[in-house]
Every structure is written in structure tokens, then in C-alpha cells.
Design an enzyme around this catalytic site. Structure first.
Site, PDB file in Angstrom:
ATOM      1  N   ILE A  93      11.686   5.543   0.764  1.00  0.00           N
ATOM      2  CA  ILE A  93      12.263   6.891   0.778  1.00  0.00           C
ATOM      3  C   ILE A  93      11.173   7.808   0.235  1.00  0.00           C
ATOM      4  CG2 ILE A  93      14.082   8.407  -0.085  1.00  0.00           C
ATOM      5  CD1 ILE A  93      15.076   6.202   1.830  1.00  0.00           C
ATOM      6  N   GLN A 141      13.772  11.074  -3.245  1.00  0.00           N
ATOM      7  CA  GLN A 141      14.152   9.933  -4.077  1.00  0.00           C
ATOM      8  C   GLN A 141      15.163  10.333  -5.148  1.00  0.00           C
ATOM      9  OE1 GLN A 141      10.487   8.140  -5.479  1.00  0.00           O
ATOM     10  NE2 GLN A 141       9.896   7.489  -3.422  1.00  0.00           N
ATOM     11  N   GLY A 142      15.998   9.366  -5.539  1.00  0.00           N
ATOM     12  CA  GLY A 142      16.995   9.608  -6.577  1.00  0.00           C
ATOM     13  C   GLY A 142      18.248  10.294  -6.078  1.00  0.00           C
ATOM     14  N   HIS A 171      19.679   7.891  -0.972  1.00  0.00           N
ATOM     15  CA  HIS A 171      19.359   7.609   0.426  1.00  0.00           C
ATOM     16  C   HIS A 171      19.018   6.130   0.656  1.00  0.00           C
ATOM     17  CE1 HIS A 171      19.508  11.845   1.225  1.00  0.00           C
ATOM     18  NE2 HIS A 171      18.595  12.086   0.293  1.00  0.00           N
ATOM     19  N   GLY A 172      18.393   5.488  -0.326  1.00  0.00           N
ATOM     20  CA  GLY A 172      18.053   4.073  -0.188  1.00  0.00           C
ATOM     21  C   GLY A 172      19.296   3.221  -0.002  1.00  0.00           C
ATOM     22  N   GLU A 226      11.397  -9.605   2.584  1.00  0.00           N
ATOM     23  CA  GLU A 226      10.094 -10.206   2.349  1.00  0.00           C
ATOM     24  C   GLU A 226       9.525  -9.721   1.022  1.00  0.00           C
ATOM     25  OE1 GLU A 226       5.620  -9.789   4.282  1.00  0.00           O
ATOM     26  OE2 GLU A 226       7.369  -9.449   5.558  1.00  0.00           O
TER      27      GLU A 226
END
Length: 407
Positions: A230, A235-236, A239-240, A263
Site C-alpha cells: 500500500i 497507509q494506516g 486498505h491492506g 511467500e
């Protein structure tokens, strides 16, 4: 003395590349000169070496500005002075050449040309298929709308767009590498923000995820998350979690999928995954509150795998988080039961060490055996186990708190 003076003067031409590189996602012409829209890399070692330093310049500025949607690129290098102006036979680093190694062709070095590219942003539309739409409340802008799309390399224009997008990996993922996007087993999931400009709806790139579909005998696939980012301005804001949940739901709808893995996941990714998987699993019958105190069951593993494509290892962590939420930790008996249940899983690596030690007894000389036994001291194992337990529970509590705020 002269040598020391020379070294000091040359040191003035060293620049921290994380500070020198300025990144922007530009929506409006005024963003170009607005320092408030600039963000900087967390890492630059893959381009400028472990010291993350460029030599040969004072006041070095490396501008990498992108239009917010299509990521059309402005690349400029500025500096107040160069080492060759003061010293003969001293070569500065080829800063421009190093950046050109990762920034794909097609960028402009002219600010006016870049600003003119903003006019074409109205033509940019998200690639691929729309999977999910959600809103986020912003104190300044109110309700903002976001979309998650699934794309692949066959989408017209996507390959070139992805080459520009993946340059951000080098600045924000410590061990990042570019992928061979020509392989048709790659899936791409993209997050975009919808915004208005002069009465038109435009789209800004927020972040993305790449997933590789591995073959599982005899007729299944195992999607493995390879990269997820993101972009810093977003960020924060959750959205992730939205992206990861949308990706899970997408693959859950595919009968051929065995389970979903990642991975070499970072600690932050593991915490994010825990949160998303708990959110998905908490409504499953096998994870009902009245069943949690009975321990992790085959039913839990089976239902998580069949309905949500979650493997047994991840389902076990989900169970531990939900059980913690349902446990009165002020009750000593219940708290002890929970602690032993988690430690039983954490003890796995130590038990493996003990099995290895038994094998060593048969093939090592006494002095060699003693050195290995020192590494596996029982008291140390207990102390490490307790430390691991405390860290795990602290992480679990944060997830439970986050779930409570989203309820």
C-alpha cells in the site's frame, strides 16, 4: 593532517539517498511544488548500496514524481554543487544511471511536459475486473470511495503500467525484486481511489498485490502471495485488510484452489493476515464460542480449508485468537489452560531440537555433543518459550482490539 582535511571536505559530498529521493503521486499541478505531498523511501540499499549514500553531490535531490493514476513519470536529478567543481580526479556516483536501471523508459525529465500529462489522467481507467468497492471516512474529505480490481498481463496497457508500479517496491520492501510478469500464472490485484477533478471522476493508484498460482497434484492450485504494497500516502487507513480480504474471497469462489499461502511473509503481513482470517472465520460454526474451550479440532481445520481456503497452520492461529477473546484471563484456571494450549504449539521447534539431539548422541563425539547440548539447555528453552508466548499474546490482543473497533 592534509589527508584528514581532504576526507572531511569530500565527506561534505555524501548524501543520504533515503532523504535525497523525493516521491510524489500527483493529482493537481500545484502538487508538484508542494513539499507536503512528498514522501521518501524506507530503503534504497538495492540501488545505492548498504550505506544508502550517494557520493559526489551537495544538496542532492532525486525527483521521482508520478501521475496519481497512470503513474506517468517525471525523473529529475538536482544538486547545488558537484565534487568535480572542487576536486580533480574524483568521480561522483552515476546517480542518474542507477535510477535508470529500475525506472522503465518513457519517463520525462521536463516538469512542464509532466504537468501536461495530468490532463490525460481523465482517460485512465482501472485495469481488469472490479471485485469490491468500499468507503473510508476522511476527516477533511468526508467519505472516499475505493475499488479493488483483478487484472492480468493480457489487459491492454497493463504490462507498462505494472513496470512503473513495481518501482515502488525497491523503496518500501527491504528484499524486493521484480517479477517476470509475462508468466500467465500471475494474478494482480489493484486498489484505486475514486476522486473528482473539475467535475470528472478520476482514479488514483493506492496499492497492489501479486499472487502466483502454483500447481498442486493432481488438479488443484495454491495461490501464493508474492508482493503486497500500500503506497505510503494511503497507509494506516485499512486498505491492506480490505485488499487481503477481497483476494481471499475471490479465491474462495474457485473450486480448483487448495489453499492460499504467502511467500516469505513479513511480521506485519502475518499480523494483517491473522486479522483478516479471524474476521472471516469468526462466523463459522466450528469456531463458535462454545466450542473454543474444547481445543483446536479437525472440524475447524476442515471447515476453514473447505469454505475459506485457509490451511491448518493458519486456522490454528485463528483458533488461538478467538479462544483468547472468549477466555476470562483473570480466571487462573482458564488462563493456565489457554497458556498451555498456545505453548504446546510453540514448543514444536524445541521438540524437534530434542529429536535431533537424540540422533546426535549416536553419531557425535562427546565433546561435540556437549557443544550442541549447550544450545538446547532446558531452562533456556522454558525462558524462550515464555518470551515467545508473551509476544504472541500481545499480538493477538492487538488483533482483538482492532476487531472490536470494527464491530
Amino acid at each position: 593532517m592534509a589527508v584528514n582535511t581532504m576526507e572531511k571536505k569530500l565527506a561534505e559530498y555524501k548524501c543520504d539517498t533515503n532523504e535525497a529521493i523525493g516521491l510524489k503521486l500527483v493529482r493537481f499541478p500545484e502538487d508538484v511544488d508542494d513539499d507536503g505531498t512528498t514522501f521518501h523511501p524506507e530503503y534504497s540499499h538495492q540501488i545505492f548500496g548498504d550505506d544508502e549514500v550517494a557520493f559526489g553531490y551537495k544538496g542532492l535531490q532525486i525527483q521521482l514524481f508520478y501521475t496519481a493514476g497512470n503513474l506517468s513519470t517525471l525523473f529529475k536529478v538536482k544538486y547545488s554543487s558537484k565534487v568535480t567543481e572542487a576536486f580533480d580526479c574524483v568521480e561522483p556516483d552515476d546517480v542518474e544511471g542507477k535510477i535508470r536501471e529500475i525506472v522503465p523508459a518513457g519517463f520525462t525529465c521536463n516538469t512542464d511536459d509532466f504537468i501536461s500529462l495530468l490532463e490525460k489522467e481523465a482517460n485512465f481507467k482501472p485495469f481488469g475486473t472490479l471485485l469490491h468497492t468500499y468507503t473510508v471516512h476522511n476527516e477533511e474529505a468526508g467519505e472516499l470511495t475505493y475499488q479493488i480490481h483483478k487484472a492480468d498481463i493480457t489487459c491492454p496497457g497493463f504490462q507498462e503500467y505494472h513496470e512503473r508500479l513495481q518501482t515502488f517496491l525497491m523503496w518500501f520492501i527491504e528484499t524486493a525484486s521484480f517479477i517476470d510478469a509475462d508468466d500467465d500464472r500471475w494474478d494482480f490485484f489493484l486498489v484505486f481511489e475514486k476522486y473528482n477533478k473539475d467535475g470528472e471522476t478520476l482514479y488514483a493508484t493506492v496499492g497492489y498485490m501479486t499472487v502466483y498460482n502454483y500447481y498442486v497434484y493432481p488438479d488443484k492450485t495454491r495461490p501464493r502471495v508474492s508482493q503486497m504494497l500500500i503506497l505510503p500516502p494511503f497507509q494506516g487507513e485499512g486498505h491492506g485488510a480490505q485488499l487481503l480480504e477481497a483476494v481471499h474471497r475471490f479465491y474462495c469462489g474457485l473450486p480448483k484452489v487448495q489453499d492460499i499461502t504467502a511467500e516469505d511473509p513479513s511480521d506485519n503481513y502475518v499480523k494483517l493476515r491473522d486479522y483478516v482470517l479471524v474476521k472471516l472465520c469468526q462466523g463459522l460454526p466450528s469456531f463458535a464460542v462454545d466450542k473454543l474451550h474444547l481445543g483446536f479440532s479437525a472440524d475447524m481445520a476442515k471447515e476453514a480449508q473447505e469454505k475459506l481456503k485457509i490451511n491448518k497452520k493458519h486456522a490454528r492461529r485463528v483458533y488461538e485468537i478467538l479462544r483468547l477473546r472468549a477466555t476470562d484471563m483473570s480466571d487462573e484456571v482458564k488462563a493456565r489452560e489457554y497458556r498451555l494450549e498456545v505453548k504446546k504449539r510453540l514448543f514444536g521447534p524445541y521438540r524437534k531440537n530434542q529429536r535431533e539431539l537424540l540422533k546426535m548422541r549416536k553419531c557425535l563425539r562427546p565433546e561435540e555433543l556437549v557443544s550442541h547440548m549447550g544450545q538446547m539447555d532446558t531452562q533456556t528453552q522454558h525462558e524462550e518459550l515464555e518470551k515467545s508466548y508473551q509476544v504472541v499474546v500481545e499480538d493477538y490482543r492487538r488483533i482483538i482490539e482492532r476487531l472490536a473497533t470494527q464491530a
